[in-house]
Write an enzyme that holds these catalytic residues in place. Structure first.
Site, PDB file in Angstrom:
ATOM      1  N   ASP A 126     -34.204  76.505 -24.538  1.00  7.52           N
ATOM      2  CA  ASP A 126     -33.619  77.513 -24.034  1.00  7.52           C
ATOM      3  C   ASP A 126     -34.358  78.367 -23.250  1.00  7.52           C
ATOM      4  O   ASP A 126     -35.122  77.773 -22.450  1.00  7.52           O
ATOM      5  CB  ASP A 126     -32.675  78.172 -25.371  1.00  7.52           C
ATOM      6  N   TRP A 127     -34.123  79.747 -23.442  1.00  6.18           N
ATOM      7  CA  TRP A 127     -35.082  80.668 -22.654  1.00  6.18           C
ATOM      8  C   TRP A 127     -36.462  80.550 -23.036  1.00  6.18           C
ATOM      9  O   TRP A 127     -37.475  80.879 -22.249  1.00  6.18           O
ATOM     10  CB  TRP A 127     -34.614  81.953 -22.876  1.00  6.18           C
ATOM     11  N   TRP A 167     -20.512  80.582 -21.474  1.00  3.50           N
ATOM     12  CA  TRP A 167     -21.191  81.189 -22.483  1.00  3.50           C
ATOM     13  C   TRP A 167     -21.691  82.548 -21.529  1.00  3.50           C
ATOM     14  O   TRP A 167     -21.717  83.713 -22.341  1.00  3.50           O
ATOM     15  CB  TRP A 167     -22.224  80.227 -22.712  1.00  3.50           C
ATOM     16  N   ASP A 253     -25.708  68.648 -27.374  1.00  4.63           N
ATOM     17  CA  ASP A 253     -25.639  70.072 -26.678  1.00  4.63           C
ATOM     18  C   ASP A 253     -24.880  69.846 -25.381  1.00  4.63           C
ATOM     19  O   ASP A 253     -25.394  69.239 -24.621  1.00  4.63           O
ATOM     20  CB  ASP A 253     -27.030  70.209 -26.397  1.00  4.63           C
ATOM     21  N   HIS A 283     -27.264  72.463 -29.861  1.00  2.24           N
ATOM     22  CA  HIS A 283     -28.126  73.475 -28.952  1.00  2.24           C
ATOM     23  C   HIS A 283     -29.412  73.740 -29.619  1.00  2.24           C
ATOM     24  O   HIS A 283     -30.450  73.767 -29.122  1.00  2.24           O
ATOM     25  CB  HIS A 283     -27.398  74.506 -28.569  1.00  2.24           C
TER      26      HIS A 283
END
Length: 305
Positions: A126-127, A167, A253, A283
């Protein structure tokens, strides 16, 4: 820049998280006035080459509690920071204080300045990938190998997935930002109430959630985005990055599904590697399949000395 700090008692006796906290000060903003406290875990032998684990949105280093023991048991030093605005790190209270460039700068100061890390094996999701891959591109000499899962380095080319756009809209419009519920919704396993509470722990109320709300809107979705040019430049470096580069995306995901393809096609070091699909993960594959993912990293390190 106004910041808040989550009280320590919010982190007392969290299930499955026995790790000692470590802290460093980083420059708060470009004016060079004031600092912020950043938290990180530092487990395993201090003289071993580090495995750097970077979390994403809206999680914190708690996400890696299943992986750290497996990596340490293999003899690795494990560094797992909390991004500014998350976990035990200080939290700027205005969404506008969170920019992509600042998050890269804060982590660069911690990892290269304060900790002086070299010979790094990096994993980001993710980030954690969006920020960590910018660090790889900025200082490729510091990294021995890279593993990425359920992440990307978007430039604004192409259209985001509908799941991501939904999202992004939710993050900007919802009256409440229920972090633990959000994380549970991104897992294939049903998290216990104690685990959900641990993910909520850094955020006593909405005053603490500016970073968690801000990051989805900072993902470049057009070439006009302030971070687009920097990410395009980072891709140029990553394309030539010839050290071992592995993808380990999950099979469940909807947000990043298929996101491994650009890395496998473009990054020099990804050619010929045993890219892995982590079956049964959502995810947050670290939560769903943490020990399995940690073993993938251990095996990759062993195979690429």
């Amino acid at each position: 820049m106004q910041t808040v700090r989550t009280p320590d008692d919010r982190f007392a006796d969290l299930v499955g998280y026995p790790f000692a906290p470590n802290y460093a000060q980083v420059q708060a903003d470009e004016t060079d006035r004031g600092t912020m406290r950043v938290h990180y875990l530092d487990e395993g032998p201090a003289d071993a080459a580090p495995v750097l684990l970077m979390h994403g949105e809206p999680t914190w280093s708690y996400l890696y509690r299943h992986m750290i023991p497996v990596l340490v048991a293999a003899g690795h030093r494990v560094i797992a920071p909390d991004l500014v605005g998350f976990g035990r790190s200080d939290k700027p209270t205005e969404q506008g204080d969170h920019t992509y460039a600042r998050h890269v700068g804060w982590m660069s100061e911690l990892l290269f300045g304060h900790l002086g890390l070299r010979h790094i094996t990096f994993f980001g999701q993710d980030w954690g990938g969006l920020i960590g891959l910018r660090l790889v591109a900025a200082r490729p000499d510091r990294f021995t190998r890279v593993v990425v899962g359920n992440t990307g380095l978007p430039t604004g080319h192409g259209k985001p997935t509908e799941a991501f756009l939904a999202w992004q809209e939710f993050s900007q419009t919802t009256e409440e930002f229920p972090v633990g519920f959000i994380i549970n919704s991104g897992c294939t396993t049903d998290l216990s109430s104690e685990v959900v509470a641990a993910y909520d722990a850094p955020f006593p109320d909405d005053t603490f959630t500016a970073g968690a709300r801000a990051l989805p809107a900072l993902v470049p979705t057009s070439l006009d985005d302030p971070a687009s040019a920097d990410n395009i430049a980072a891709w140029e470096v990553l394309t030539a990055f010839d050290r071992p580069f592995l993808t380990a995306f999950s099979d469940g995901d909807p947000i990043t599904g298929g996101g491994e393809a650009p890395f496998q096609a473009k990054v020099a070091g990804a050619q010929g590697q045993p890219h892995t699909t982590v079956e049964g993960g959502g995810h947050f594959l670290q939560e769903d399949r943490g020990p399995r993912l940690a073993q993938v990293i251990n095996d990759f390190i062993a195979a690429t000395p």
